[in-house]
Write a protein that holds these residues in place. Structure first.
Motif, PDB file in Angstrom:
ATOM      1  N   PHE A  91       1.597  70.878  59.904  1.00  0.00           N
ATOM      2  CA  PHE A  91       1.947  72.453  59.884  1.00  0.00           C
ATOM      3  C   PHE A  91       2.270  73.197  61.131  1.00  0.00           C
ATOM      4  O   PHE A  91       3.335  74.039  61.046  1.00  0.00           O
ATOM      5  CB  PHE A  91       0.759  73.104  58.978  1.00  0.00           C
ATOM      6  CG  PHE A  91       1.086  74.733  58.903  1.00  0.00           C
ATOM      7  CD1 PHE A  91       1.641  75.186  57.980  1.00  0.00           C
ATOM      8  CD2 PHE A  91      -0.017  75.362  59.818  1.00  0.00           C
ATOM      9  CE1 PHE A  91       1.659  76.754  58.128  1.00  0.00           C
ATOM     10  CE2 PHE A  91       0.084  76.713  59.623  1.00  0.00           C
ATOM     11  CZ  PHE A  91       1.008  77.450  58.920  1.00  0.00           C
ATOM     12  N   LEU A  92       1.548  72.776  62.043  1.00  0.00           N
ATOM     13  CA  LEU A  92       1.949  73.467  63.347  1.00  0.00           C
ATOM     14  C   LEU A  92       3.165  73.473  63.889  1.00  0.00           C
ATOM     15  O   LEU A  92       3.895  74.200  64.801  1.00  0.00           O
ATOM     16  CB  LEU A  92       0.703  73.419  64.194  1.00  0.00           C
ATOM     17  CG  LEU A  92      -0.729  74.037  63.884  1.00  0.00           C
ATOM     18  CD1 LEU A  92      -2.014  73.528  64.902  1.00  0.00           C
ATOM     19  CD2 LEU A  92      -0.572  75.421  63.840  1.00  0.00           C
ATOM     20  N   SER A 103      12.928  75.836  59.558  1.00  0.00           N
ATOM     21  CA  SER A 103      11.660  75.645  60.087  1.00  0.00           C
ATOM     22  C   SER A 103      10.686  76.417  59.061  1.00  0.00           C
ATOM     23  O   SER A 103       9.468  75.953  58.969  1.00  0.00           O
ATOM     24  CB  SER A 103      11.455  75.940  61.264  1.00  0.00           C
ATOM     25  OG  SER A 103      12.074  77.152  61.389  1.00  0.00           O
ATOM     26  N   LEU A 104      11.205  77.580  58.637  1.00  0.00           N
ATOM     27  CA  LEU A 104      10.321  78.252  57.735  1.00  0.00           C
ATOM     28  C   LEU A 104       9.973  77.368  56.353  1.00  0.00           C
ATOM     29  O   LEU A 104       8.890  77.435  55.885  1.00  0.00           O
ATOM     30  CB  LEU A 104      11.239  79.760  57.399  1.00  0.00           C
ATOM     31  CG  LEU A 104      10.299  80.680  56.289  1.00  0.00           C
ATOM     32  CD1 LEU A 104       9.009  80.917  56.886  1.00  0.00           C
ATOM     33  CD2 LEU A 104      11.067  81.681  56.201  1.00  0.00           C
ATOM     34  N   ALA A 140       7.432  74.849  57.206  1.00  0.00           N
ATOM     35  CA  ALA A 140       6.360  75.327  57.414  1.00  0.00           C
ATOM     36  C   ALA A 140       5.747  75.665  55.921  1.00  0.00           C
ATOM     37  O   ALA A 140       4.347  75.521  55.739  1.00  0.00           O
ATOM     38  CB  ALA A 140       6.163  76.522  58.348  1.00  0.00           C
ATOM     39  N   ILE A 193       1.966  74.029  54.558  1.00  0.00           N
ATOM     40  CA  ILE A 193       0.697  74.756  54.377  1.00  0.00           C
ATOM     41  C   ILE A 193      -0.534  73.852  53.958  1.00  0.00           C
ATOM     42  O   ILE A 193      -0.620  73.500  52.998  1.00  0.00           O
ATOM     43  CB  ILE A 193       0.719  76.079  53.653  1.00  0.00           C
ATOM     44  CG1 ILE A 193       1.865  76.972  54.253  1.00  0.00           C
ATOM     45  CG2 ILE A 193      -0.615  76.854  53.424  1.00  0.00           C
ATOM     46  CD1 ILE A 193       2.230  78.175  53.464  1.00  0.00           C
ATOM     47  N   TRP A 219      -2.940  69.737  59.617  1.00  0.00           N
ATOM     48  CA  TRP A 219      -2.455  70.960  60.634  1.00  0.00           C
ATOM     49  C   TRP A 219      -1.628  70.371  61.755  1.00  0.00           C
ATOM     50  O   TRP A 219      -0.943  71.608  61.939  1.00  0.00           O
ATOM     51  CB  TRP A 219      -3.903  71.107  61.272  1.00  0.00           C
ATOM     52  CG  TRP A 219      -5.038  71.789  60.375  1.00  0.00           C
ATOM     53  CD1 TRP A 219      -6.198  71.313  59.467  1.00  0.00           C
ATOM     54  CD2 TRP A 219      -4.995  73.219  59.917  1.00  0.00           C
ATOM     55  NE1 TRP A 219      -6.694  72.220  58.850  1.00  0.00           N
ATOM     56  CE2 TRP A 219      -6.005  73.520  59.041  1.00  0.00           C
ATOM     57  CE3 TRP A 219      -3.670  74.267  60.233  1.00  0.00           C
ATOM     58  CZ2 TRP A 219      -5.894  74.548  58.266  1.00  0.00           C
ATOM     59  CZ3 TRP A 219      -4.101  75.422  59.492  1.00  0.00           C
ATOM     60  CH2 TRP A 219      -5.024  75.857  58.492  1.00  0.00           C
ATOM     61  N   LEU A 244       9.274  77.985  64.434  1.00  0.00           N
ATOM     62  CA  LEU A 244       9.663  79.316  64.167  1.00  0.00           C
ATOM     63  C   LEU A 244       9.388  80.478  65.218  1.00  0.00           C
ATOM     64  O   LEU A 244      10.390  81.334  65.347  1.00  0.00           O
ATOM     65  CB  LEU A 244       8.671  79.738  63.200  1.00  0.00           C
ATOM     66  CG  LEU A 244       8.969  79.146  61.776  1.00  0.00           C
ATOM     67  CD1 LEU A 244       7.565  79.362  60.665  1.00  0.00           C
ATOM     68  CD2 LEU A 244      10.012  79.952  61.134  1.00  0.00           C
ATOM     69  N   ILE A 245       8.296  80.160  65.928  1.00  0.00           N
ATOM     70  CA  ILE A 245       7.805  81.207  67.068  1.00  0.00           C
ATOM     71  C   ILE A 245       9.140  80.996  68.193  1.00  0.00           C
ATOM     72  O   ILE A 245       9.383  81.950  68.704  1.00  0.00           O
ATOM     73  CB  ILE A 245       6.511  80.845  67.743  1.00  0.00           C
ATOM     74  CG1 ILE A 245       5.493  80.985  66.834  1.00  0.00           C
ATOM     75  CG2 ILE A 245       6.507  81.603  69.110  1.00  0.00           C
ATOM     76  CD1 ILE A 245       4.279  80.444  67.347  1.00  0.00           C
ATOM     77  N   VAL A 266       5.746  75.514  62.827  1.00  0.00           N
ATOM     78  CA  VAL A 266       5.213  76.977  63.364  1.00  0.00           C
ATOM     79  C   VAL A 266       5.755  77.273  64.826  1.00  0.00           C
ATOM     80  O   VAL A 266       6.382  78.125  64.984  1.00  0.00           O
ATOM     81  CB  VAL A 266       3.802  77.263  63.053  1.00  0.00           C
ATOM     82  CG1 VAL A 266       3.338  78.555  63.860  1.00  0.00           C
ATOM     83  CG2 VAL A 266       3.271  77.074  61.727  1.00  0.00           C
ATOM     84  N   THR A 267       5.715  75.962  65.362  1.00  0.00           N
ATOM     85  CA  THR A 267       6.315  76.268  67.057  1.00  0.00           C
ATOM     86  C   THR A 267       7.583  76.552  66.978  1.00  0.00           C
ATOM     87  O   THR A 267       8.136  77.241  67.735  1.00  0.00           O
ATOM     88  CB  THR A 267       5.765  75.040  67.616  1.00  0.00           C
ATOM     89  OG1 THR A 267       6.763  73.845  67.176  1.00  0.00           O
ATOM     90  CG2 THR A 267       4.286  74.580  67.686  1.00  0.00           C
ATOM     91  N   ASP A 298      12.558  67.367  62.820  1.00  0.00           N
ATOM     92  CA  ASP A 298      11.580  68.655  63.262  1.00  0.00           C
ATOM     93  C   ASP A 298      11.757  68.597  65.022  1.00  0.00           C
ATOM     94  O   ASP A 298      11.750  69.754  65.654  1.00  0.00           O
ATOM     95  CB  ASP A 298      10.224  68.755  62.757  1.00  0.00           C
ATOM     96  CG  ASP A 298       9.507  67.390  62.988  1.00  0.00           C
ATOM     97  OD1 ASP A 298       9.981  66.343  63.426  1.00  0.00           O
ATOM     98  OD2 ASP A 298       8.233  67.689  62.669  1.00  0.00           O
TER      99      ASP A 298
END
Length: 191
Positions: free
Chosen positions: A74-75, A182-183, A186, A190, A71, A81-82, A78-79, A22
């Protein structure tokens, strides 16, 4: 000095470990849309990221910040993905706004640093030399990130300048591939 070299080595090995891909994905997404001529901008971005994760890593080691691992895990994707979404929707990848990218890298580094904290805590135990070991580990992480950055820059150079792939197509390919991975990460993480 032996502790420094040990923790330096642990830092760069940890960042380049394919089992923790990751972080490799994030650094690749962060710098994959730039060309080799932009190396200074990329080093600033990666350093901003390092500052962020060094800060939360230190705060976590000293038990000043505690966030549940589920968390953090999970985050982290998400970073990624963004970052990839921003890469895909940004039509002028060469003229990226370095200031906003810098702040995003710093903020995302804060999240990623928490992901390293449990690993580093387990290595340090009840060490009396925490600051030096933390510093060496972070320098090792930065060294590993630089290896990733230059590998991606060389690949980008070959594809864009030698094979003549359109820069925008390369950006879409690398960002979309990382987005997909990454999706899945994530969704699987969850809380």
């Amino acid at each position: 000095m032996q502790d420094f070299s040990l923790f330096f080595e642990l830092g760069w090995q940890h960042i380049l470990d394919w089992q923790g891909y990751d972080h490799i994905l994030f650094v690749t997404a962060l710098c994959g849309t730039y060309l080799i001529k932009d190396w200074k901008k990329i080093l600033i971005l990666v350093t901003a990221f390092t500052i962020g994760h060094s800060l939360t890593l230190a705060l976590s080691i000293f038990n000043k910040i505690l966030i549940p691992t589920v968390w953090v895990e999970f985050l982290i994707p998400v970073t990624i993905l963004i970052t990839t979404i921003l890469n895909i929707i940004n039509k002028q990848t060469i003229k990226k706004n370095i200031n906003s990218s810098y702040w995003l890298a710093l903020i995302f580094g804060l999240i990623h640093g928490l992901g390293f904290s449990n690993y580093l805590k387990s290595l340090m135990g009840k060490s009396n030399n925490v600051v030096a070991e933390l510093f060496a580990f972070n320098i090792g992480l930065e060294f590993g990130q630089i290896i990733i950055v230059f590998s991606i820059l060389i690949l980008s150079f070959l594809l864009v300048n030698v094979i003549r792939v359109q820069k925008r197509e390369w950006n879409l390919f690398i960002s979309s591939a990382i987005f997909g991975i990454s999706l899945i990460m994530a969704i699987e993480r969850i809380p």
